[in-house]
Design an enzyme around this catalytic site. Structure first.
Site, PDB file in Angstrom:
ATOM      1  N   GLU A   1      71.124 -62.825  49.430  1.00  0.00           N
ATOM      2  CA  GLU A   1      70.932 -62.175  48.119  1.00  0.00           C
ATOM      3  C   GLU A   1      71.278 -63.109  46.971  1.00  0.00           C
ATOM      4  O   GLU A   1      70.921 -62.845  45.828  1.00  0.00           O
ATOM      5  CB  GLU A   1      71.751 -60.880  48.058  1.00  0.00           C
ATOM      6  CG  GLU A   1      73.231 -61.030  47.744  1.00  0.00           C
ATOM      7  CD  GLU A   1      74.073 -61.529  48.921  1.00  0.00           C
ATOM      8  OE1 GLU A   1      73.509 -61.829  49.985  1.00  0.00           O
ATOM      9  OE2 GLU A   1      75.315 -61.642  48.758  1.00  0.00           O
TER      10      GLU A   1
ATOM     11  N   CYS B   1      78.096 -61.735  55.477  1.00  0.00           N
ATOM     12  CA  CYS B   1      79.458 -62.187  55.183  1.00  0.00           C
ATOM     13  C   CYS B   1      80.467 -61.137  55.663  1.00  0.00           C
ATOM     14  O   CYS B   1      80.620 -60.929  56.853  1.00  0.00           O
ATOM     15  CB  CYS B   1      79.590 -62.475  53.692  1.00  0.00           C
ATOM     16  SG  CYS B   1      81.020 -63.477  53.265  1.00  0.00           S
TER      17      CYS B   1
ATOM     18  N   HIS C   1      74.709 -65.984  52.309  1.00  0.00           N
ATOM     19  CA  HIS C   1      74.320 -64.898  51.401  1.00  0.00           C
ATOM     20  C   HIS C   1      72.866 -65.016  50.946  1.00  0.00           C
ATOM     21  O   HIS C   1      72.596 -65.662  49.932  1.00  0.00           O
ATOM     22  CB  HIS C   1      75.205 -64.938  50.147  1.00  0.00           C
ATOM     23  CG  HIS C   1      76.606 -64.487  50.375  1.00  0.00           C
ATOM     24  ND1 HIS C   1      76.993 -63.180  50.275  1.00  0.00           N
ATOM     25  CD2 HIS C   1      77.731 -65.173  50.702  1.00  0.00           C
ATOM     26  CE1 HIS C   1      78.298 -63.071  50.513  1.00  0.00           C
ATOM     27  NE2 HIS C   1      78.766 -64.271  50.784  1.00  0.00           N
TER      28      HIS C   1
END
Lengths: 736, 226
Positions: free
Chosen positions: B205, B86, B203
Site C-alpha cells: 500500500e 507486516c 508494504h
C-alpha cells in the site's frame, strides 16, 4: 517573617524555588502555603513551565502574519492557516535532561509529549522531526546516548504510526554529557475543528482519560529540567517511562471525541502533570477549577495528593465537557478500552481548589500560579569571544593533504556523512504522504485531497552561535528557510527550541539574548512569523555550558506538490550554477573543515540578510517556473561537499571550476551563507541570468553535469563511487 | 470487489490501505473493528500494519484473541481472500492461519527502507498479475520481520511453492546482503496451503503512486482484482 524563613533549604531546593520567590508566594497568598500548594507553585514557576528567564526575550520574536491563527504561548502549539479550510499545528520541544539520564525513555517520552501537544488541539499528527546533538562518537558514553536516543525515538514514534521525516544529528565535544534531544511534531486540522485547552463554562466537567497516575516524573519540570545536575543515578526515577500504544489509542479516541463535537476543551498532562493541565486551562479561560484527587486512577497504593498533583506519568489527557455529554464521551472511551472518569468541575471564581474526598488540600488563586516572577538579567559578552573572532584564518597553513583527501574526510565526518543509520530506524513512510524522505534539504509531505504539500526541516548551528550568537541565531533561521526553499516551498512559519546553559550566568544570558535578537531580525527580514517554541536552559555539565544552540523548525508550503525540486543533478549537459555565488568571501569561520582538519573553532561568521532574502526569492521563483532541475543549499562542508552531494544523490558526475583567486580550502570548504547550487537545462540559462540580474542576485556558472566523476579543475577528480561510499558509510564507521 | 480493512487498537496502516484500495485502485472498502464478527459483506480482508496491542509481547500475540480473529478463521475456511501486511502477517502467524513466526530483525533494529522482492509463485490470487520472476521494489518498515519456522515447515513451504515473495537484489539474486532482517531462505511472503491467505512483511500500500517513489505495490492489488 520568621515563618517565611522557617522553610528548610532542602524543601525549596527540591522545587528549584529561590528564597525570594518563596517570600513572594507568601506575600501574594497572604499566608504560608501548605506542601501541596507549594509543590504546585514550585512546578508552575519552574523555568520549564514559566519561561521566567526567557519570556521577556521571547517577546522580541515577530509572531504576526495573515496566516497565523494561534501565536506562541496562547495554546499548546502554534497554528497557521494553509488554505482549503486546513491549518497546520506545530511545535518543537526539548527532552534534553531526561535523555541525558536515561536516553531511551528520555527521548521516547519527548516524542510522546510533543505529539500530545499537537492532538490536544484537535489536529491529526502527520509528521515528526528530531534535532539531536551528542558528544563525539569516540567516547563510549556518547555512543550509548546516541544509540539510546535514536532507539527511543524509533520505538515510540514507530508505534504511533506517524512518519519521522527529518531533522538533524550533530556531534561536537560541547554536547558530551549533555546531549540535546529536540522533537518536533506537525499536525493537520480542519480549521473548524481546532480546539483549545480552556476550562470554560462553570459547571462543566473535568474528565481525566488515559493512563493511571504513578510516582514517576515528580519534580520533572522543576527538579530536572530547570537546573543543572551532576548526579545522574539519583535522578533516574524522575524520568518517565512511555507507553506508545496507549498514546496511539489516546490519539484516536481524542480525535474521535473532537470530531463528535463532545468537547468544550482538551488539555494534555505534560510537565507538572495534572497541576499544569488544570491551572493553565483555567487561566486561559479566566475561570476556576475544583478537583478531587481521590477520583484519579492510581498506579500504586498510598499516593499523597502532592504526588498525584505533580506526577508526570505519561499518556494522560484532560477533557472539559458539558455534563450532559458525559455518557456519550464514555461510549467512545469504552470503545477504545480507555479509563476515563470525572475528577472535578469548572467553577466561576478564579481559584484552584484541590480536595481529597471531603478534605481540602489546596486552595489557590489561579493568578498566583500563572503569573510567575519574570527576570530580565544583565548579559555579559563571554571574554573569549573577541579573541576567537579575531583569529587570522588567512594565516592558517594549507593542510598537507590535498583537496581530494580533505573532501573525502569531510564527507565521512559524522556531521556531514549520511544519516541513513539513524533514519532507517524511523518509519518515515507510514501515512503514505512522504514525497521527499529524510536525507534531503527538507522533507516534503503531501496533503491528500489537495494539490498542496508541506516542506519541513530543522536547523541550528551551535558552533556558529558560539562564535557569534547574533549572527548564528540569524543563520539558523536563514538556513532553515533556505532549506525549504530548495525543495520548492515558501517558508510560512517557524517553531523554535532554544537550548542554552544556565541563564543566571551573565555570559550565557548574553548568548541567549543575542541569539534571539539575531533570530528575530532574520524572521522580520524573511517575513516568517514564530508561532510556537520551547526553551531548554541549564544545559551544562560540570559547570561547562553547551554551545548556545537555538534550533529552528521551519514549515514551508508548496501549492503544487508536482512543482517541487530535489538535490540530485539530473541530466548530462545541464549547467550548474551558484546563486548568491560571488557574495565575496565564503570564509572559513566556524566551518566543519576548520574543526575536522585544523581542530579549530574560530572566526567570525557573517550573513547579509537582505541578500539572503533575494537569493531565496529567486530560487523559489526559478523552481516554480520550472527553470531549474535541482537545487541544494550550500552549507556544512561548503561548495565542495554541496557539489559532491548533488552528484551522489543524482548518481551523475560534475565537471567545472571554482574561483581561482581564493585559497583552495576556502573556495571548496568555506561555509559562506546565502548560497544555493542549482542545475538547469542550457536552454533556460539565459532566462535564469535575466531573472538573477533583475532580482539583484549574483550568479556564478560553476560547470556542467557530466560523466561519472566529481571533477573540479586542478583540485579534485574522484569517481562517484568513491565519494558515495565515504559519505554513505561515514557514520557507521565512526560507530565501530 | 469489496475489501474489509481490519482495525486493531494499535493498527496504523489502515488509512494507507484504505487510500490505496479506494482512491488508487477504485474499489469499495470499509473498516472492520477488531470487536466485530460479521464479515459476510467482504470479498477480501486486509490486515494492515501497526502495533496491534503495542506488541510489547510477541507481535500479534494478543491480537489473535480479538473477537474478529474467530470470524476471520471462518472467512478463510469459506475461501475468502485474506492478506496480512507486516503486523497483519505477524497476527496471521500467531493465529495459526499461516505457519512459522516473525522474530526480531537480525540487526536488532527497526528497518524502514525500500527493498526488492522476487515473485516466486504467480499462481496465487495475490500475484497473478505479475510477470514470471518479476522483481518488485517495495518498502519495508518493521522491527520483527525475520521469518522463522522449523526445518520441516520450511521444506514444505519450498516444495509446495508457498514462498511467494523472496528478498533479492535489484537483478533478482537472493543474497545475504539483500535480506534486510535475516529471514530464513530470504522469505518475505508466504501463502497457506489453500492459497487464499497471504502474509507479507513489505508494504504494497506504500508504493501504489509514483509520487511516493514507486508504484509496484499495484501488482499485488491488481492480482487480487484480476
Amino acid at each position: 517573617m520568621t515563618e517565611k524563613m522557617s522553610i528548610p533549604e532542602e524543601a525549596l531546593d527540591r522545587l528549584a524555588l529561590t528564597r525570594a520567590e518563596y517570600a513572594l508566594v507568601v506575600e501574594r497568598l497572604g499566608r504560608v502555603p501548605n506542601d501541596v500548594e507549594l509543590g504546585m507553585v514550585g512546578s508552575l514557576w519552574s523555568e520549564h513551565c514559566s519561561y521566567k528567564h526567557s519570556r521577556p526575550l521571547l517577546r522580541m520574536f515577530p509572531s504576526q502574519g495573515e496566516r497565523v491563527m494561534v501565536k506562541p504561548g496562547e495554546e499548546n502549539a502554534g497554528v497557521v492557516d494553509i488554505g482549503d479550510g486546513l491549518a497546520v499545528v506545530m511545535k518543537i520541544e526539548s527532552h534534553n535532561h531526561p535523555s541525558a539520564i536515561e536516553p531511551h525513555q528520555g527521548a521516547a517520552t519527548g516524542v510522546g509529549g510533543i505529539v500530545r501537544d499537537i492532538f490536544t488541539m484537535g489536529a491529526r499528527p502527520i509528521a515528526l522531526l528530531n534535532s539531536l546533538r551528542f558528544g563525539p562518537l569516540d567516547q563510549p558514553r556518547n555512543r550509548y546516548l546516541f544509540g539510546g536516543v535514536v532507539g527511543g525515538i524509533s520505538d515510540y514514534g514507530n508505534c504511533l504510526g506517524i512518519p519521522d521525516v527529518g531533522g538533524e544529528v550533530v556531534f561536537s565535544p560541547s554536547y558530551s554529557g549533555n546531549p540535546l534531544a529536540n522533537a518536533m511534531c506537525v499536525g493537520l486540522v480542519d480549521t473548524k475543528r481546532l480546539i483549545r485547552a480552556r476550562a470554560e463554562g462553570p459547571g462543566n466537567l473535568l474528565v481525566m482519560v488515559g493512563s493511571d497516575t504513578g510516582r514517576d516524573g515528580i519534580h520533572g519540570a522543576s527538579g530536572l529540567a530547570s537546573r543543572t545536575f551532576e548526579e545522574e543515578r539519583e535522578l533516574r526515577p524522575t524520568v518517565q517511562v512511555g507507553n506508545p500504544f496507549l498514546e496511539k489509542v489516546l490519539i484516536e479516541a481524542c480525535l474521535e471525541l473532537v470530531d463528535s463535537g463532545l468537547l468544550v476543551g482538551l488539555a494534555d498532562l505534560g510537565a507538572a502533570g495534572l497541576t499544569s493541565a488544570v491551572v493553565e486551562s483555567a487561566g486561559r479561560a479566566g475561570s476556576g477549577v475544583e478537583i478531587d484527587v481521590s477520583r484519579v486512577l492510581r498506579r500504586e497504593e498510598g499516593m499523597t495528593p502532592y504526588e498525584v498533583m505533580l506526577s508526570e506519568s505519561q499518556e494522560r489527557m484532560l477533557l472539559i465537557i458539558a455534563p450532559e455529554n458525559w455518557d456519550n464521551v464514555k461510549v467512545i472511551t469504552n470503545r477504545w478500552d480507555l479509563w476515563a472518569d470525572v475528577i472535578g468541575q469548572v467553577t466561576d471564581d478564579d481559584r484552584v481548589r484541590i480536595r481529597e474526598g471531603n478534605v481540602q488540600v489546596a486552595d489557590l488563586p489561579v493568578g498566583v500560579l500563572t503569573d510567575p516572577p519574570l527576570y530580565t538579567l544583565e548579559g555579559k559578552k563571554p571574554p573569549e569571544l573577541d579573541r576567537l573572532q579575531a583569529v587570522d584564518l588567512e594565516a592558517l597553513p594549507l593542510p598537507s593533504e590535498g583537496p581530494s583527501e580533505v573532501l573525502l574526510r569531510l564527507l565521512a565526518s559524522p556531521n556531514i556523512a549520511s544519516k541513513l543509520w539513524v533514519y532507517r530506524q524511523y518509519d518515515h513512510q507510514v501515512m503514505t504522504n512522504t514525497v521527499v524522505p529524510p536525507g534531503s534539504d527538507a522533507a516534503v509531505v503531501r496533503i491528500k485531497g489537495t494539490r498542496k504539500a508541506l516542506a519541513l526541516t530543522t536547523d541550528g548551528n551551535g558552533r556558529l552561535c558560539y562564535l557569534d550568537p547574533y549572527t548564528g541565531g540569524a543563520i539558523a533561521v536563514a538556513e532553515a528557510a533556505r532549506n525549504v526553499v530548495c525543495v520548492g516551498a515558501k517558508p510560512i512559519a517557524l517553531t523554535d527550541c532554544l537550548n542554552f546553559g544556565n541563564p543566571e550566568k551573565p555570559e550565557v544570558y548574553y548568548q541567549m539574548e543575542e541569539c534571539i535578537k539575531g533570530m528575530a531580525q532574520a524572521c522580520r527580514t524573511l517575513g516568517v512569523p514564530v508561532i510556537s517554541g520551547n526553551v531548554s536552559l541549564y544545559n551544562e555539565t560540570r559547570g561547562e555550558a553547551i554551545y548556545p544552540t537555538p534550533v529552528v523548525g521551519m514549515l514551508g508550503l508548496l501549492e503544487d506538490v508536482d512543482k517541487g525540486c530535489q538535490i540530485g543533478f539530473r541530466e548530462n549537459g545541464d549547467v550548474v550554477l551558484l546563486l548568491g555565488g560571488d557574495a565575496g568571501d565564503p570564509g572559513l569561520a566556524g566551518s566543519e573543515y576548520l574543526e575536522v582538519i585544523h581542530h579549530l573553532v574560530a572566526g567570525k561568521p557573517s550573513l547579509d540578510l537582505d541578500l539572503e532574502g533575494r537569493v531565496q526569492g529567486l530560487c523559489l521563483s526559478l523552481i516554480n517556473d520550472g527553470l531549474v532541475e535541482s537545487a541544494h543549499d550550500c552549507s556544512l562542508g561548503g561548495l565542495g561537499v554541496a557539489l559532491a552531494l548533488c552528484c551522489i544523490k543524482g548518481q551523475v558526475g560534475f565537471r567545472g571550476r571554482l574561483d581561482a583567486a581564493l585559497r583552495w580550502d576556502e573556495s571548496l570548504f568555506g561555509e559562506g551563507q546565502s548560497r544555493i547550487v542549482v542545475s538547469a537545462h542550457p536552454d533556460n540559462l539565459k532566462r535564469i541570468i535575466e531573472k538573477a540580474q533583475a532580482s539583484g542576485v549574483p550568479l556564478l556558472e560553476l560547470g556542467i553535469v557530466e560523466g561519472r566523476n566529481l571533477n573540479i579543475e586542478g583540485l579534485i577528480d574522484i569517481p562517484l563511487a568513491g565519494i558515495a561510499s565515504r559519505w554513505e558509510n561515514g557514520l557507521e564507521e565512526a560507530l565501530k | 470487489m469489496r475489501f474489509g480493512i481490519v482495525v486493531f487498537p494499535g493498527t496504523w496502516s489502515d488509512g494507507d490501505c484504505y487510500h490505496a484500495v479506494t482512491e488508487v485502485m477504485g474499489q469499495e472498502a470499509s473498516y472492520v473493528w477488531h470487536k466485530d464478527t460479521d464479515l459476510s459483506s467482504y470479498d477480501c480482508l486486509l490486515l494492515p500494519g501497526g502495533f496491534s496491542y503495542g506488541d510489547y509481547l510477541r507481535c500479534g500475540a494478543i491480537a489473535r484473541f480479538s473477537p474478529v480473529m474467530g470470524a476471520i478463521e471462518g472467512f478463510v475456511k469459506r475461501g475468502g481472500l485474506v492478506i496480512g501486511i507486516c503486523n497483519g502477517f505477524q497476527i496471521l502467524c500467531e493465529a495459526g492461519l499461516l505457519p512459522g513466526v516473525l522474530m526480531r530483525n537480525d540487526s536488532l533494529q527497526f528497518r524502514c527502507s525500500w527493498v526488492n522482492v522476487r515473485v516466486e509463485n504467480r499462481s496465487t490470487p495475490f500475484t497473478r498479475a505479475c510477470r514470471p520472476g518479476q522483481v518488485i521494489r517495495i518498502p519495508i518498515a518493521h522491527g520483527e520481520g525475520r521469518y522463522y519456522a522449523s526445518e520441516d515447515t520450511i521444506n514444505e513451504l519450498e516444495e509446495e511453492g508457498r514462498i511467494v515473495l523472496r528478498y533479492c537484489t535489484e537483478d533478482s539474486q537472493v543474497t545475504p546482503e539483500s535480506n534486510p532482517n535475516g529471514s530464513l531462505n530470504g522469505i518475505a511472503g508466504i501463502v497457506n496451503r489453500e492459497g487464499n491467505v497471504l502474509g507479507m512483511m513489505p508494504h504494497p500500500e506504500r508504493c501504489c503512486e509514483d509520487l511516493l517513489g514507486g508504484a509496484d505495490g499495484r501488482y499485488i492489488f491488481q492480482s487480487i482484482l484480476a
